[in-house]
Scaffold this motif. Structure first.
Motif, short mmCIF file in Angstrom:
data_model
loop_
_atom_site.label_atom_id
_atom_site.label_comp_id
_atom_site.label_asym_id
_atom_site.label_seq_id
_atom_site.Cartn_x
_atom_site.Cartn_y
_atom_site.Cartn_z
N LYS A 1 38.32 -35.04 -0.28
CA LYS A 1 38.54 -35.04 -1.73
C LYS A 1 38.50 -36.46 -2.29
CE LYS A 1 39.25 -30.69 -1.09
NZ LYS A 1 38.11 -29.76 -1.17
N ALA A 2 38.89 -37.44 -1.48
CA ALA A 2 38.81 -38.84 -1.92
C ALA A 2 37.35 -39.29 -2.00
CB ALA A 2 39.59 -39.74 -0.98
N ARG A 3 36.53 -38.87 -1.05
CA ARG A 3 35.10 -39.22 -1.10
C ARG A 3 34.46 -38.61 -2.35
NH1 ARG A 3 31.02 -40.95 2.48
NH2 ARG A 3 32.41 -40.97 4.29
N LYS A 4 34.79 -37.38 -2.66
CA LYS A 4 34.22 -36.74 -3.85
C LYS A 4 34.74 -37.39 -5.13
CE LYS A 4 33.83 -32.35 -1.37
NZ LYS A 4 34.22 -30.93 -1.28
N GLU B 1 35.34 -40.37 -5.86
CA GLU B 1 34.61 -41.58 -6.25
C GLU B 1 33.45 -41.23 -7.18
OE1 GLU B 1 32.85 -45.57 -4.13
OE2 GLU B 1 32.39 -43.64 -3.20
N LEU B 2 32.75 -40.14 -6.88
CA LEU B 2 31.63 -39.74 -7.72
C LEU B 2 32.10 -39.16 -9.04
CD1 LEU B 2 29.13 -38.20 -5.13
CD2 LEU B 2 29.40 -40.56 -5.87
N PHE B 3 33.21 -38.41 -9.00
CA PHE B 3 33.77 -37.90 -10.25
C PHE B 3 34.16 -39.06 -11.17
CE2 PHE B 3 35.02 -34.09 -7.57
CZ PHE B 3 34.01 -33.30 -8.08
N TRP B 4 34.75 -40.10 -10.60
CA TRP B 4 35.18 -41.23 -11.43
C TRP B 4 33.99 -41.91 -12.10
CZ3 TRP B 4 38.18 -43.08 -14.65
CH2 TRP B 4 38.14 -44.42 -15.03
N GLU B 5 32.87 -42.05 -11.38
CA GLU B 5 31.68 -42.64 -11.98
C GLU B 5 31.25 -41.85 -13.21
OE1 GLU B 5 28.51 -43.02 -9.17
OE2 GLU B 5 29.71 -44.18 -7.75
N GLU B 6 31.28 -40.53 -13.11
CA GLU B 6 30.86 -39.69 -14.23
C GLU B 6 31.88 -39.73 -15.37
OE1 GLU B 6 29.99 -35.16 -13.96
OE2 GLU B 6 28.11 -36.21 -13.50
N ILE B 7 33.15 -39.76 -15.03
CA ILE B 7 34.21 -39.85 -16.05
C ILE B 7 34.07 -41.15 -16.83
CG2 ILE B 7 36.70 -40.12 -16.40
CD1 ILE B 7 37.03 -38.23 -13.92
N GLY C 1 36.89 -29.71 -6.08
CA GLY C 1 35.74 -30.58 -6.29
C GLY C 1 34.43 -29.86 -6.09
N HIS C 2 34.45 -28.55 -6.34
CA HIS C 2 33.25 -27.74 -6.15
C HIS C 2 32.18 -28.16 -7.14
CE1 HIS C 2 31.28 -24.22 -4.48
NE2 HIS C 2 30.90 -23.87 -5.69
N GLY C 3 30.90 -28.07 -6.72
CA GLY C 3 29.79 -28.42 -7.59
C GLY C 3 28.86 -29.42 -6.93
N ASN C 4 27.78 -29.76 -7.60
CA ASN C 4 26.75 -30.60 -7.01
C ASN C 4 27.22 -32.01 -6.68
OD1 ASN C 4 24.87 -28.54 -7.01
ND2 ASN C 4 23.96 -29.12 -8.97
N LEU C 5 28.16 -32.55 -7.46
CA LEU C 5 28.68 -33.89 -7.14
C LEU C 5 29.43 -33.87 -5.82
CD1 LEU C 5 30.04 -35.69 -10.34
CD2 LEU C 5 28.08 -36.29 -8.93
N GLY C 6 30.22 -32.82 -5.60
CA GLY C 6 30.92 -32.69 -4.33
C GLY C 6 29.96 -32.57 -3.17
N THR C 7 28.87 -31.83 -3.38
CA THR C 7 27.85 -31.70 -2.35
C THR C 7 27.18 -33.04 -2.08
OG1 THR C 7 27.46 -29.40 -3.01
CG2 THR C 7 25.75 -30.46 -1.68
N GLU C 8 26.84 -33.77 -3.14
CA GLU C 8 26.20 -35.07 -3.00
C GLU C 8 27.03 -36.03 -2.15
OE1 GLU C 8 23.96 -38.53 -3.27
OE2 GLU C 8 23.35 -36.46 -3.63
N SER D 1 35.92 -25.46 6.28
CA SER D 1 35.12 -25.09 5.12
C SER D 1 35.97 -24.25 4.18
CB SER D 1 33.88 -24.30 5.57
OG SER D 1 32.94 -24.21 4.52
N GLY D 2 36.17 -24.78 2.97
CA GLY D 2 36.99 -24.09 1.97
C GLY D 2 36.16 -23.71 0.76
N THR D 3 36.12 -24.60 -0.25
CA THR D 3 35.32 -24.31 -1.44
C THR D 3 33.83 -24.44 -1.17
OG1 THR D 3 35.59 -26.60 -2.17
CG2 THR D 3 37.13 -24.97 -3.05
N GLY D 4 33.45 -25.08 -0.07
CA GLY D 4 32.07 -24.97 0.41
C GLY D 4 31.18 -26.19 0.24
N THR D 5 31.54 -27.14 -0.64
CA THR D 5 30.60 -28.22 -0.91
C THR D 5 30.56 -29.29 0.18
OG1 THR D 5 32.27 -29.25 -2.34
CG2 THR D 5 30.57 -27.95 -3.42
#
Length: 310
Positions: free
Chosen positions: A32-35, A37-43, A134-141, A168-172
């Protein structure tokens, strides 16, 4: 963002390695910490001034996003199912971060999220919504990038991992590793050990995430290859999300005593146990196997506390 990979040792005639995502340097680390970082860029780039998300009191995602918002001075609103709201170390930290949690019955979660977003917008705010886990394409990326780290390690150390196991939980997280593998073409199996969802629905969630990401980045992969690449086993969910059993608790104790690494009963303990049972049951031998430690260290202390009370 590189996290270390090191050998644990031999298990049933295989060499076991571990990638320590729990050592990412923010809020106890983890996937969740790795994901985040990408959420923060978008925010930041989108000029958002608050965050709305979803998760239970167990959720590592809610802890990390709550911490992210606190460190950046953003209000954080968490909608949580009342059925999964028992106090945990994660929920205690989420409260410490000042996140405003609203607990409602599970069937009311969707509408409550929509109402909260509308309420914030009417007040002149610009809320950023993050799906649960953190489900979604950013989480996958985020885990496509993690796969590249694994490949770099293999090249540098002249090794090839035949299997990669993970919770494997939400899947991304699994979807990201699978998308990385599909792009790479390496002959290996990425095996998601379900921590809650049963098949066929659980596997379909991962498949949907893989297809969504590949479509978003414009990569065409035959459906047959996608189907072959997504291995999602539901043999060890033991009652669903947040549940455990004596075998999982024994696994947590063994890994801590043997290697000094904390696992938790919800995610990593369950998936490590699932990996060892898979190896035994399918008589896997003479392979290099990587376990992805997806974090959740605060939940280790919940497991320890529960074991002492039990």
């Amino acid at each position: 963002m590189n996290t270390p990979i090191h050998q644990l040792g031999r298990f049933n005639h295989n060499e076991i390695w571990i990638k320590r995502e729990d050592l990412l340097p923010f809020s106890f680390g983890g996937n969740k910490a790795r994901k985040a970082e990408l959420f923060w860029e978008e925010i930041r780039n989108g000029g958002y001034d608050c965050v709305v998300t979803y998760g239970t009191s167990i959720s590592n995602h809610c802890r990390v996003i709550g911490n992210l918002c606190a460190s950046r001075g953003l209000p954080c609103y968490i909608i949580s199912p009342a059925e999964k709201s028992a106090p945990t170390y994660n929920s205690a930290m989420t409260a410490l971060f000042g996140a405003r949690t609203t607990a409602v019955p599970l069937q009311a979660v969707h509408d409550t999220i929509e109402n909260k977003i509308r309420e914030l917008e009417k007040s002149g705010n610009k809320p950023y919504f993050i799906e649960g886990g953190g489900h979604g394409n950013l989480g996958t990326e985020a885990y496509v990038r993690c796969y590249r780290e694994i490949k770099e390690f293999e090249t540098e150390h002249k090794i090839h991992f035949d299997y990669i196991f993970l919770a494997s939980g939400t899947g991304t997280t699994q979807a990201g590793l699978v998308c990385g593998q599909l792009a790479d073409g390496a002959k290996r199996q990425v095996i998601g050990v379900s921590i809650a969802r049963e098949n066929p629905g659980g596997r379909e969630v991962v498949l949907d995430s893989v297809r969504s990401y590949l479509h978003a980045v414009g990569r065409r992969i035959p459906e047959k290859r996608i189907q072959e690449a997504v291995v999602f086993i539901d043999d060890y969910i033991d009652g669903g999300y947040g549940s455990d059993n004596v075998k999982i608790r024994e696994t947590i104790e063994w890994v801590l005593k043997e290697y000094g690494i904390p696992l938790d009963a919800t995610y990593t303990g369950k998936s490590f146990y699932g990996m060892t049972e898979y190896i035994r049951r399918l008589c896997v031998r003479d392979r290099d196997i990587l376990f992805l430690h997806t974090g959740g260290t605060p939940l280790f202390f919940d497991a320890l506390k529960n074991a002492k009370e039990g």
